[in-house]
Design an enzyme around this catalytic site. Sequence first.
Site, PDB file in Angstrom:
ATOM      1  N   HIS A  68      32.767  51.897  51.644  1.00 40.27           N
ATOM      2  CA  HIS A  68      33.003  51.863  50.418  1.00 40.27           C
ATOM      3  C   HIS A  68      34.360  52.049  50.079  1.00 40.27           C
ATOM      4  O   HIS A  68      35.036  53.162  50.436  1.00 40.27           O
ATOM      5  CB  HIS A  68      31.925  53.211  49.708  1.00 40.27           C
ATOM      6  N   CYS A  71      37.643  54.016  44.458  1.00 42.32           N
ATOM      7  CA  CYS A  71      37.787  53.552  42.993  1.00 42.32           C
ATOM      8  C   CYS A  71      37.734  54.694  42.351  1.00 42.32           C
ATOM      9  O   CYS A  71      36.631  55.451  41.927  1.00 42.32           O
ATOM     10  CB  CYS A  71      36.447  52.629  42.745  1.00 42.32           C
ATOM     11  N   CYS A  82      33.525  48.625  36.257  1.00 42.94           N
ATOM     12  CA  CYS A  82      32.872  48.183  37.640  1.00 42.94           C
ATOM     13  C   CYS A  82      31.676  48.769  38.013  1.00 42.94           C
ATOM     14  O   CYS A  82      31.148  49.612  37.058  1.00 42.94           O
ATOM     15  CB  CYS A  82      34.056  48.687  38.627  1.00 42.94           C
ATOM     16  N   CYS A  84      31.275  50.444  41.005  1.00 40.62           N
ATOM     17  CA  CYS A  84      31.615  51.318  42.141  1.00 40.62           C
ATOM     18  C   CYS A  84      30.848  52.803  42.049  1.00 40.62           C
ATOM     19  O   CYS A  84      30.337  53.100  43.270  1.00 40.62           O
ATOM     20  CB  CYS A  84      33.183  51.418  42.169  1.00 40.62           C
ATOM     21  N   THR A 130      39.108  39.175  37.556  1.00 36.04           N
ATOM     22  CA  THR A 130      39.455  40.063  38.194  1.00 36.04           C
ATOM     23  C   THR A 130      40.452  39.373  39.344  1.00 36.04           C
ATOM     24  O   THR A 130      41.382  40.270  39.996  1.00 36.04           O
ATOM     25  CB  THR A 130      38.489  40.847  38.864  1.00 36.04           C
ATOM     26  N   ASP A 142      41.984  39.458  47.338  1.00 30.47           N
ATOM     27  CA  ASP A 142      41.435  40.834  47.946  1.00 30.47           C
ATOM     28  C   ASP A 142      42.396  41.289  49.345  1.00 30.47           C
ATOM     29  O   ASP A 142      42.286  40.342  50.254  1.00 30.47           O
ATOM     30  CB  ASP A 142      39.877  40.605  48.599  1.00 30.47           C
ATOM     31  N   ARG A 144      41.910  44.034  51.333  1.00 31.87           N
ATOM     32  CA  ARG A 144      41.165  44.866  52.144  1.00 31.87           C
ATOM     33  C   ARG A 144      41.112  44.367  53.429  1.00 31.87           C
ATOM     34  O   ARG A 144      40.772  43.306  53.656  1.00 31.87           O
ATOM     35  CB  ARG A 144      40.103  45.313  51.318  1.00 31.87           C
ATOM     36  N   LYS A 170      32.883  41.765  54.636  1.00 27.10           N
ATOM     37  CA  LYS A 170      32.705  42.884  55.380  1.00 27.10           C
ATOM     38  C   LYS A 170      32.045  42.695  56.271  1.00 27.10           C
ATOM     39  O   LYS A 170      32.494  43.126  57.673  1.00 27.10           O
ATOM     40  CB  LYS A 170      31.963  44.141  54.561  1.00 27.10           C
TER      41      LYS A 170
END
Length: 217
Positions: A68, A71, A82, A84, A130, A142, A144, A170
Amino acid sequence: MRSHLPSASIRTQLTVPLRFGDGYSTAARLFSFDGLVDGQEHVAFGLGNRAAPLKSLGRGPAPLVRPHSECLTGDVFGSQRCDCGAQLREAVELIADSGGFLLYLRQEGRGIGLYAKLDAYALQDAGLDTYEANLALGHLEDERSYLVAAQMLHALGVSRIDLLSNNPDKARQLHRFGIIVSERVPTGVHLSAANARYLATKAASGAHTLDLPLSAG
Protein backbone atom coordinates in the site's frame (compact mmCIF):
# COMPACT_ATOMS: atom_id res chain seq x y z
CA MET A 1 13.90 -12.92 -15.92
CA ARG A 2 14.53 -12.30 -12.22
CA SER A 3 16.26 -9.05 -11.34
CA HIS A 4 19.00 -8.94 -8.71
CA LEU A 5 17.56 -8.37 -5.25
CA PRO A 6 19.81 -6.85 -2.57
CA SER A 7 19.16 -8.40 0.81
CA ALA A 8 17.42 -6.57 3.63
CA SER A 9 16.95 -7.56 7.26
CA ILE A 10 14.47 -6.90 10.04
CA ARG A 11 15.58 -4.03 12.24
CA THR A 12 12.83 -3.94 14.90
CA GLN A 13 9.58 -5.80 15.51
CA LEU A 14 6.92 -5.09 18.11
CA THR A 15 3.21 -5.52 18.72
CA VAL A 16 0.94 -2.53 18.03
CA PRO A 17 -2.83 -2.45 18.70
CA LEU A 18 -4.70 -0.84 15.80
CA ARG A 19 -8.06 0.92 15.98
CA PHE A 20 -9.86 2.68 13.13
CA GLY A 21 -12.40 5.46 13.19
CA ASP A 22 -15.30 3.08 12.55
CA GLY A 23 -14.39 1.09 15.67
CA TYR A 24 -12.64 -1.85 13.99
CA SER A 25 -9.60 -2.98 15.96
CA THR A 26 -6.96 -5.66 15.68
CA ALA A 27 -3.40 -6.38 16.80
CA ALA A 28 -0.47 -6.10 14.41
CA ARG A 29 3.18 -7.01 14.46
CA LEU A 30 5.04 -3.96 13.17
CA PHE A 31 8.37 -4.48 11.39
CA SER A 32 11.06 -2.02 10.35
CA PHE A 33 14.01 -2.91 8.12
CA ASP A 34 17.67 -2.33 7.41
CA GLY A 35 19.14 -2.47 3.91
CA LEU A 36 16.21 -1.19 1.84
CA VAL A 37 17.68 0.15 -1.37
CA ASP A 38 15.91 3.52 -1.48
CA GLY A 39 16.76 4.47 2.12
CA GLN A 40 13.12 5.22 2.96
CA GLU A 41 11.39 4.13 6.19
CA HIS A 42 8.95 1.55 4.85
CA VAL A 43 7.22 -0.71 7.38
CA ALA A 44 5.28 -3.98 7.37
CA PHE A 45 2.30 -4.91 9.52
CA GLY A 46 1.87 -8.61 10.27
CA LEU A 47 -1.83 -9.32 10.75
CA GLY A 48 -3.96 -12.30 11.75
CA ASN A 49 -1.76 -15.36 12.17
CA ARG A 50 1.23 -13.21 11.15
CA ALA A 51 0.82 -10.86 14.13
CA ALA A 52 2.94 -13.08 16.37
CA PRO A 53 6.74 -12.69 16.70
CA LEU A 54 8.36 -13.79 13.47
CA LYS A 55 9.35 -17.44 13.27
CA SER A 56 10.29 -19.83 10.51
CA LEU A 57 7.28 -19.94 8.21
CA GLY A 58 7.78 -23.41 6.77
CA ARG A 59 5.37 -24.53 4.06
CA GLY A 60 2.18 -22.89 5.26
CA PRO A 61 -0.35 -21.25 2.94
CA ALA A 62 0.69 -18.15 1.04
CA PRO A 63 0.00 -15.02 3.12
CA LEU A 64 -2.32 -12.34 1.82
CA VAL A 65 -0.19 -9.27 1.10
CA ARG A 66 -1.06 -5.71 0.14
CA PRO A 67 1.71 -3.30 -0.87
CA HIS A 68 0.00 0.00 0.00
CA SER A 69 1.51 3.28 -1.12
CA GLU A 70 1.40 6.04 1.47
CA CYS A 71 -1.32 8.65 0.93
CA LEU A 72 -1.34 11.33 3.62
CA THR A 73 -4.49 12.99 2.31
CA GLY A 74 -6.48 9.78 1.97
CA ASP A 75 -5.06 7.51 4.66
CA VAL A 76 -4.86 10.09 7.46
CA PHE A 77 -7.34 12.84 6.61
CA GLY A 78 -9.96 10.85 4.71
CA SER A 79 -9.72 12.75 1.43
CA GLN A 80 -12.38 11.62 -1.04
CA ARG A 81 -10.30 12.52 -4.10
CA CYS A 82 -8.88 8.99 -4.08
CA ASP A 83 -9.80 5.58 -2.69
CA CYS A 84 -6.58 5.07 -0.71
CA GLY A 85 -7.97 5.42 2.81
CA ALA A 86 -10.85 3.05 2.09
CA GLN A 87 -8.48 0.52 0.53
CA LEU A 88 -6.18 0.70 3.55
CA ARG A 89 -9.03 0.12 5.99
CA GLU A 90 -10.39 -2.75 3.90
CA ALA A 91 -6.95 -4.33 3.53
CA VAL A 92 -6.24 -4.44 7.26
CA GLU A 93 -9.44 -6.37 7.97
CA LEU A 94 -9.08 -8.74 5.02
CA ILE A 95 -5.46 -9.53 5.88
CA ALA A 96 -6.26 -9.94 9.58
CA ASP A 97 -8.95 -12.48 8.63
CA SER A 98 -6.70 -14.40 6.23
CA GLY A 99 -3.26 -13.89 7.77
CA GLY A 100 -0.58 -11.90 6.03
CA PHE A 101 1.17 -8.57 5.71
CA LEU A 102 0.35 -4.98 4.88
CA LEU A 103 3.43 -3.31 3.41
CA TYR A 104 3.18 0.43 3.99
CA LEU A 105 5.39 2.02 1.34
CA ARG A 106 6.56 5.63 1.47
CA GLN A 107 5.63 6.39 -2.14
CA GLU A 108 3.26 9.34 -1.92
CA GLY A 109 1.58 10.38 -5.15
CA ARG A 110 2.70 7.32 -7.14
CA GLY A 111 6.24 8.07 -6.06
CA ILE A 112 6.42 11.80 -6.87
CA GLY A 113 5.99 13.10 -3.30
CA LEU A 114 3.37 15.03 -1.39
CA TYR A 115 3.95 18.53 -2.74
CA ALA A 116 4.14 17.29 -6.34
CA LYS A 117 0.93 15.33 -5.77
CA LEU A 118 -0.81 18.50 -4.65
CA ASP A 119 0.56 20.28 -7.74
CA ALA A 120 -0.91 17.44 -9.80
CA TYR A 121 -4.26 17.87 -8.03
CA ALA A 122 -4.28 21.53 -9.09
CA LEU A 123 -3.67 20.48 -12.72
CA GLN A 124 -6.48 17.94 -12.42
CA ASP A 125 -8.78 20.73 -11.27
CA ALA A 126 -7.82 22.52 -14.50
CA GLY A 127 -8.85 19.53 -16.62
CA LEU A 128 -5.99 17.03 -16.78
CA ASP A 129 -6.40 13.48 -15.55
CA THR A 130 -4.18 11.98 -12.86
CA TYR A 131 -1.66 10.51 -15.29
CA GLU A 132 -1.57 13.57 -17.59
CA ALA A 133 -0.92 15.79 -14.57
CA ASN A 134 2.14 13.78 -13.53
CA LEU A 135 3.52 13.97 -17.06
CA ALA A 136 2.88 17.72 -17.22
CA LEU A 137 4.99 18.13 -14.08
CA GLY A 138 7.92 16.29 -15.67
CA HIS A 139 7.32 12.98 -13.90
CA LEU A 140 6.44 9.54 -15.17
CA GLU A 141 2.81 8.47 -14.98
CA ASP A 142 3.81 6.15 -12.11
CA GLU A 143 7.27 6.26 -10.53
CA ARG A 144 6.76 3.53 -7.94
CA SER A 145 9.15 0.60 -7.65
CA TYR A 146 8.20 -2.51 -5.71
CA LEU A 147 11.78 -3.69 -5.30
CA VAL A 148 11.66 -2.61 -1.64
CA ALA A 149 8.40 -4.53 -1.20
CA ALA A 150 10.15 -7.66 -2.46
CA GLN A 151 13.09 -6.98 -0.13
CA MET A 152 10.71 -6.68 2.81
CA LEU A 153 8.93 -9.91 1.96
CA HIS A 154 12.17 -11.85 1.62
CA ALA A 155 13.35 -10.44 4.96
CA LEU A 156 10.08 -11.72 6.45
CA GLY A 157 10.77 -15.17 4.99
CA VAL A 158 8.05 -14.90 2.35
CA SER A 159 8.57 -15.78 -1.32
CA ARG A 160 5.00 -16.78 -2.31
CA ILE A 161 1.96 -14.57 -1.72
CA ASP A 162 -1.66 -13.94 -2.55
CA LEU A 163 -1.62 -10.33 -3.74
CA LEU A 164 -4.38 -7.97 -2.61
CA SER A 165 -4.42 -5.40 -5.39
CA ASN A 166 -6.21 -4.25 -8.54
CA ASN A 167 -2.92 -3.03 -10.04
CA PRO A 168 -1.28 -5.51 -12.46
CA ASP A 169 2.03 -3.64 -12.31
CA LYS A 170 2.49 -4.72 -8.69
CA ALA A 171 2.25 -8.37 -9.69
CA ARG A 172 4.64 -7.90 -12.63
CA GLN A 173 7.26 -6.12 -10.56
CA LEU A 174 7.07 -8.52 -7.62
CA HIS A 175 7.46 -11.48 -9.98
CA ARG A 176 10.52 -9.82 -11.50
CA PHE A 177 12.03 -9.53 -8.02
CA GLY A 178 11.50 -13.17 -7.14
CA ILE A 179 8.09 -13.12 -5.42
CA ILE A 180 5.62 -15.75 -6.66
CA VAL A 181 2.08 -14.39 -6.85
CA SER A 182 -0.15 -17.43 -6.39
CA GLU A 183 -3.38 -15.47 -6.67
CA ARG A 184 -4.48 -11.91 -7.26
CA VAL A 185 -7.25 -10.86 -4.88
CA PRO A 186 -9.14 -7.71 -5.96
CA THR A 187 -9.88 -4.89 -3.57
CA GLY A 188 -13.36 -3.41 -3.38
CA VAL A 189 -14.46 -0.49 -5.51
CA HIS A 190 -14.71 2.52 -3.20
CA LEU A 191 -16.55 4.92 -5.48
CA SER A 192 -17.67 8.42 -4.54
CA ALA A 193 -18.71 11.50 -6.46
CA ALA A 194 -15.30 13.05 -5.77
CA ASN A 195 -13.18 10.13 -7.01
CA ALA A 196 -15.26 8.77 -9.91
CA ARG A 197 -13.07 10.33 -12.62
CA TYR A 198 -9.91 9.25 -10.78
CA LEU A 199 -11.05 5.62 -10.62
CA ALA A 200 -12.21 5.61 -14.23
CA THR A 201 -8.79 6.90 -15.30
CA LYS A 202 -7.01 4.18 -13.30
CA ALA A 203 -9.14 1.56 -15.04
CA ALA A 204 -8.76 3.01 -18.54
CA SER A 205 -5.14 4.22 -18.49
CA GLY A 206 -3.54 2.17 -15.72
CA ALA A 207 -5.22 -1.18 -16.50
CA HIS A 208 -6.47 -1.48 -12.92
CA THR A 209 -9.08 -4.21 -12.62
CA LEU A 210 -12.00 -2.12 -11.42
CA ASP A 211 -15.62 -3.01 -12.14
CA LEU A 212 -17.03 0.50 -12.40
CA PRO A 213 -20.56 1.49 -13.38
CA LEU A 214 -20.75 3.16 -16.81
CA SER A 215 -21.69 6.47 -15.19
CA ALA A 216 -18.28 6.62 -13.43
CA GLY A 217 -16.49 7.09 -16.73
